[in-house]
Design a protein around this motif. Structure first.
Motif, PDB file in Angstrom:
ATOM      1  N   GLY A  60      25.074  51.847  40.639  1.00 12.78           N
ATOM      2  CA  GLY A  60      24.281  51.066  39.700  1.00 12.78           C
ATOM      3  C   GLY A  60      24.192  51.715  38.333  1.00 12.78           C
ATOM      4  O   GLY A  60      23.147  51.670  37.677  1.00 12.78           O
ATOM      5  N   ASP A  61      25.309  52.312  37.878  1.00 11.41           N
ATOM      6  CA  ASP A  61      25.350  53.034  36.600  1.00 11.41           C
ATOM      7  C   ASP A  61      26.283  52.305  35.636  1.00 11.41           C
ATOM      8  O   ASP A  61      27.486  52.588  35.592  1.00 11.41           O
ATOM      9  N   PRO A  62      25.759  51.343  34.847  1.00 16.29           N
ATOM     10  CA  PRO A  62      26.618  50.558  33.949  1.00 16.29           C
ATOM     11  C   PRO A  62      27.397  51.404  32.944  1.00 16.29           C
ATOM     12  O   PRO A  62      28.563  51.118  32.663  1.00 16.29           O
ATOM     13  N   GLU A  63      26.770  52.439  32.389  1.00 17.43           N
ATOM     14  CA  GLU A  63      27.449  53.248  31.382  1.00 17.43           C
ATOM     15  C   GLU A  63      28.622  54.003  31.994  1.00 17.43           C
ATOM     16  O   GLU A  63      29.711  54.083  31.406  1.00 17.43           O
ATOM     17  N   ALA A  64      28.414  54.571  33.172  1.00 16.65           N
ATOM     18  CA  ALA A  64      29.506  55.270  33.848  1.00 16.65           C
ATOM     19  C   ALA A  64      30.630  54.297  34.216  1.00 16.65           C
ATOM     20  O   ALA A  64      31.815  54.643  34.150  1.00 16.65           O
ATOM     21  N   ALA A  65      30.261  53.077  34.613  1.00 20.77           N
ATOM     22  CA  ALA A  65      31.267  52.071  34.952  1.00 20.77           C
ATOM     23  C   ALA A  65      32.096  51.700  33.723  1.00 20.77           C
ATOM     24  O   ALA A  65      33.319  51.551  33.807  1.00 20.77           O
ATOM     25  N   ARG A  66      31.427  51.535  32.585  1.00 26.30           N
ATOM     26  CA  ARG A  66      32.139  51.236  31.330  1.00 26.30           C
ATOM     27  C   ARG A  66      33.129  52.353  30.993  1.00 26.30           C
ATOM     28  O   ARG A  66      34.282  52.103  30.659  1.00 26.30           O
ATOM     29  N   THR A  67      32.651  53.585  31.080  1.00 25.37           N
ATOM     30  CA  THR A  67      33.486  54.732  30.716  1.00 25.37           C
ATOM     31  C   THR A  67      34.690  54.854  31.643  1.00 25.37           C
ATOM     32  O   THR A  67      35.817  55.072  31.187  1.00 25.37           O
ATOM     33  N   ALA A  68      34.448  54.699  32.944  1.00 26.48           N
ATOM     34  CA  ALA A  68      35.536  54.827  33.915  1.00 26.48           C
ATOM     35  C   ALA A  68      36.562  53.709  33.747  1.00 26.48           C
ATOM     36  O   ALA A  68      37.774  53.949  33.824  1.00 26.48           O
ATOM     37  N   MET A  69      36.092  52.476  33.506  1.00 24.34           N
ATOM     38  CA  MET A  69      37.024  51.367  33.321  1.00 24.34           C
ATOM     39  C   MET A  69      37.817  51.537  32.025  1.00 24.34           C
ATOM     40  O   MET A  69      39.028  51.268  31.980  1.00 24.34           O
ATOM     41  N   ALA A  70      37.165  51.992  30.960  1.00 15.64           N
ATOM     42  CA  ALA A  70      37.854  52.188  29.689  1.00 15.64           C
ATOM     43  C   ALA A  70      38.984  53.196  29.839  1.00 15.64           C
ATOM     44  O   ALA A  70      40.097  52.994  29.326  1.00 15.64           O
ATOM     45  N   GLU A  71      38.725  54.293  30.540  1.00 12.03           N
ATOM     46  CA  GLU A  71      39.762  55.311  30.753  1.00 12.03           C
ATOM     47  C   GLU A  71      40.902  54.745  31.585  1.00 12.03           C
ATOM     48  O   GLU A  71      42.077  54.998  31.307  1.00 12.03           O
ATOM     49  N   HIS A  72      40.563  53.968  32.602  1.00  9.92           N
ATOM     50  CA  HIS A  72      41.582  53.365  33.465  1.00  9.92           C
ATOM     51  C   HIS A  72      42.486  52.417  32.671  1.00  9.92           C
ATOM     52  O   HIS A  72      43.711  52.483  32.770  1.00  9.92           O
ATOM     53  N   LEU A  73      41.885  51.565  31.877  1.00  9.91           N
ATOM     54  CA  LEU A  73      42.674  50.599  31.107  1.00  9.91           C
ATOM     55  C   LEU A  73      43.530  51.288  30.058  1.00  9.91           C
ATOM     56  O   LEU A  73      44.654  50.856  29.770  1.00  9.91           O
ATOM     57  N   GLU A  74      43.030  52.364  29.476  1.00 11.23           N
ATOM     58  CA  GLU A  74      43.794  53.056  28.438  1.00 11.23           C
ATOM     59  C   GLU A  74      45.046  53.708  29.020  1.00 11.23           C
ATOM     60  O   GLU A  74      46.074  53.781  28.361  1.00 11.23           O
ATOM     61  N   GLY A  75      44.978  54.169  30.275  1.00 16.69           N
ATOM     62  CA  GLY A  75      46.167  54.724  30.903  1.00 16.69           C
ATOM     63  C   GLY A  75      47.267  53.684  31.036  1.00 16.69           C
ATOM     64  O   GLY A  75      48.425  53.946  30.713  1.00 16.69           O
TER      65      GLY A  75
END
Length: 258
Positions: A230-245
């Motif tokens: 339930g951590d929206p900020e961590a989810a945003r950060t993790a998804m952003a890194e994934h998409l950038e790869g």
């Protein structure tokens, strides 16, 4: 033999950014070097140690990236005296699902930059993904998930992690769609469907690279854990890194240097 000073200056300028996607960005960097003609066809890259130092990466990462580019036909690694990593003019065929076909006599495909995709089309798709999928991860993490939904997430993650090369992209898309379903918004689910459809049209034109898949599985795990926590900020950060790869690989293989 060291590379000319002007060439080394150009290599430093294209060096991969310091992020969580160093392998993917190294692939992008080496492809930019080839596409821009900094190392022309038939010429070789600087020695491994020198190139790794100039790019600010480990030799292990550089070797992995060069190995994948050799499999895709962009470079040829020769051993022994006079050996090195040489740029080639063409690349091997990319078969269904983006799997590189090899064998004794691999087929060749059109080496025109971008496989028919304009730079604007690539950039637009990547921007769409960034806005839609990062937002979906954030919203999904803000939901109060039921035990059944948590089980659904775990099953989708496991299926993606255990997939083979042939089924990876299908199961990867299902995982992303499962995240969208956790938002409870039919509109966001439809947006994810469009995002994955557009992305897969690009992904079909680049090879599947095993180290990238391993990295993607690790990033999927981080997104999954952030949503469950339930951590929206961590989810945003993790998804952003994934998409950038993924974006780094698409820019590297499909970008037009002109």
């Amino acid at each position: 033999m060291s590379a000319p000073q002007g060439q080394m200056t150009a290599l430093r300028a294209i060096a991969p950014a310091r992020s969580g996607n160093v392998f993917e960005e190294t692939i992008e960097c080496l492809l930019q070097i080839i596409r821009l003609g900094i190392i022309p066809p038939g010429q070789r890259f600087p020695p491994e140690r020198e190139l790794a130092d100039q790019l600010g990466i480990s030799r292990a990462t550089l070797r992995e990236a060069i190995s994948e580019l050799q499999s895709a036909g962009w470079v040829n690694v020769r051993r022994g005296r006079g050996g090195g990593t040489f740029v080639t003019k063409s690349r091997v065929n990319v078969g269904p699902g983006g799997v590189v076909t090899g064998g004794a006599g691999p087929q060749r495909i059109d080496d025109s930059p971008g496989s028919g995709f304009s730079p604007e089309e690539v950039d637009d798709t990547l921007m769409w993904r960034k806005v839609i999928e990062i937002g979906i991860a954030e919203v999904a993490a803000a939901q109060g998930l039921t035990a059944a939904q948590r089980g659904q997430l775990a099953a989708a993650l496991e299926a993606s992690r255990d997939s083979d090369m042939a089924s990876y992209r299908r199961l990867d898309s299902q995982l992303h769609l499962t995240w969208a379903q956790m938002t409870g918004s039919p509109s966001l689910v439809r947006s994810m469907v469009e995002s994955r459809t557009r992305a897969n049209k690009l992904l079909e034109h680049i090879p599947m690279i095993e180290p990238n898949l391993v990295h993607s599985h690790e990033q999927h795990q981080h997104i999954h854990e952030a949503i469950l926590a339930g951590d929206p900020e961590a989810a945003r950060t993790a998804m952003a890194e994934h998409l950038e790869g993924t974006a780094a690989l698409l820019r590297g293989f499909l970008a037009d240097p002109q």
